[in-house]
Scaffold this active site. Sequence first.
Site, PDB file in Angstrom:
ATOM      1  N   HIS A  31      19.467  27.000  18.954  1.00  0.00           N
ATOM      2  CA  HIS A  31      19.866  26.434  20.235  1.00  0.00           C
ATOM      3  C   HIS A  31      19.685  24.917  20.206  1.00  0.00           C
ATOM      4  O   HIS A  31      18.797  24.404  19.519  1.00  0.00           O
ATOM      5  CB  HIS A  31      18.995  26.971  21.381  1.00  0.00           C
ATOM      6  CG  HIS A  31      18.895  28.456  21.445  1.00  0.00           C
ATOM      7  ND1 HIS A  31      19.946  29.264  21.796  1.00  0.00           N
ATOM      8  CD2 HIS A  31      17.848  29.291  21.186  1.00  0.00           C
ATOM      9  CE1 HIS A  31      19.547  30.529  21.765  1.00  0.00           C
ATOM     10  NE2 HIS A  31      18.282  30.569  21.399  1.00  0.00           N
ATOM     11  N   TYR A  47      13.532  29.464  33.195  1.00  0.00           N
ATOM     12  CA  TYR A  47      12.543  28.608  32.566  1.00  0.00           C
ATOM     13  C   TYR A  47      13.198  27.275  32.225  1.00  0.00           C
ATOM     14  O   TYR A  47      14.425  27.145  32.277  1.00  0.00           O
ATOM     15  CB  TYR A  47      11.939  29.246  31.305  1.00  0.00           C
ATOM     16  CG  TYR A  47      12.886  29.318  30.121  1.00  0.00           C
ATOM     17  CD1 TYR A  47      12.795  28.413  29.066  1.00  0.00           C
ATOM     18  CD2 TYR A  47      13.872  30.300  30.053  1.00  0.00           C
ATOM     19  CE1 TYR A  47      13.655  28.476  27.980  1.00  0.00           C
ATOM     20  CE2 TYR A  47      14.740  30.382  28.970  1.00  0.00           C
ATOM     21  CZ  TYR A  47      14.627  29.469  27.932  1.00  0.00           C
ATOM     22  OH  TYR A  47      15.484  29.529  26.873  1.00  0.00           O
ATOM     23  N   ASP A 248      16.081  31.419  15.501  1.00  0.00           N
ATOM     24  CA  ASP A 248      15.873  31.288  16.948  1.00  0.00           C
ATOM     25  C   ASP A 248      15.208  29.946  17.275  1.00  0.00           C
ATOM     26  O   ASP A 248      14.593  29.787  18.324  1.00  0.00           O
ATOM     27  CB  ASP A 248      15.061  32.443  17.539  1.00  0.00           C
ATOM     28  CG  ASP A 248      15.118  32.477  19.068  1.00  0.00           C
ATOM     29  OD1 ASP A 248      16.160  32.091  19.632  1.00  0.00           O
ATOM     30  OD2 ASP A 248      14.121  32.872  19.699  1.00  0.00           O
TER      31      ASP A 248
END
Length: 303
Positions: A31, A47, A248
């Site tokens: 990301h 969040y 991730d």
Amino acid sequence: MNKPDVFAGPSQPSTPINFDVPPGACDCHTHIHGDPEKFPYAPDRVYTPEPASPEQMSALHKALHIERVVIVTPSVYGSDNSASLLGIKARGRTARGVAVIDDKTSEVDLDAMHAAGFRGIRLNLATGGVNDPDVGRTRFSAAVERMKVRGWHVQLFTSLAMISAIKDLVAATPVPVVFDHFGGAVAAKGVGQPGFNDLLALVKSGRAYVKVSGAYRASRLAPDYRDAAPLAQALIAANPDRIVWGTDWPHPDAIAGRKATDVTPLLQIDDGAILNQVPAWAPDAAVRKKILVDNPARLYGFG
């Protein structure tokens, strides 16, 4: 948003890679968190992460000997894919993207995304707490309907229970389906946990890909999360042509007990230690090449 004085920022590998990573290897799940002044987060996010830039991502992949990357739009941006696009542009031909769309996303928008390097859409059911099978089935069917005309894949971040609830739809879908992060399996529960056999069956039949990514989400045994190995080994044994790997990075912590608008520290994960687990998951170098190079090239359209 409330910002603390000091955060560590996105992690970088502290463990050197101890095997030969094949040329063209791909990190299939990352990301980008842009400068919030330029890339504002969605008002309804659950969040708020620290920023993580394309330059910091490039440093990660240099350390990991990883050439290619897939940038996935995180839930904090809603259906705004601008930060992912920033990351794709920074990496050029070695990057692809997975977008988040909504009803306002037009076919013209999708055409432009394709030209920019996007090759799939993500349904983020887990972060939003979607556990109702009827909702999951409806959203999955709608996503497939939109993607089937352009051959993009549908990626799901969800649970094994949801996978069991939609397995018939996945088995019949005309587009590739990709499940994030071991399909939501929990390492401590082993290969016999409810729903894992349904995931294995979809992989074995070739109807679904699984990302053996974000091992720290499946396991608590830092730094290398070795109890995730039986899950990875079972998935690879089911069909090595349907497994891809990912970090991730930058490891957002979506469940931290903070207000949604408070900046939450990124988790400090040693991606070098995790990548070094791949030879334990796949001792055969030819199988590792499938997972790291060949399968991503096919799924994401790398030339």
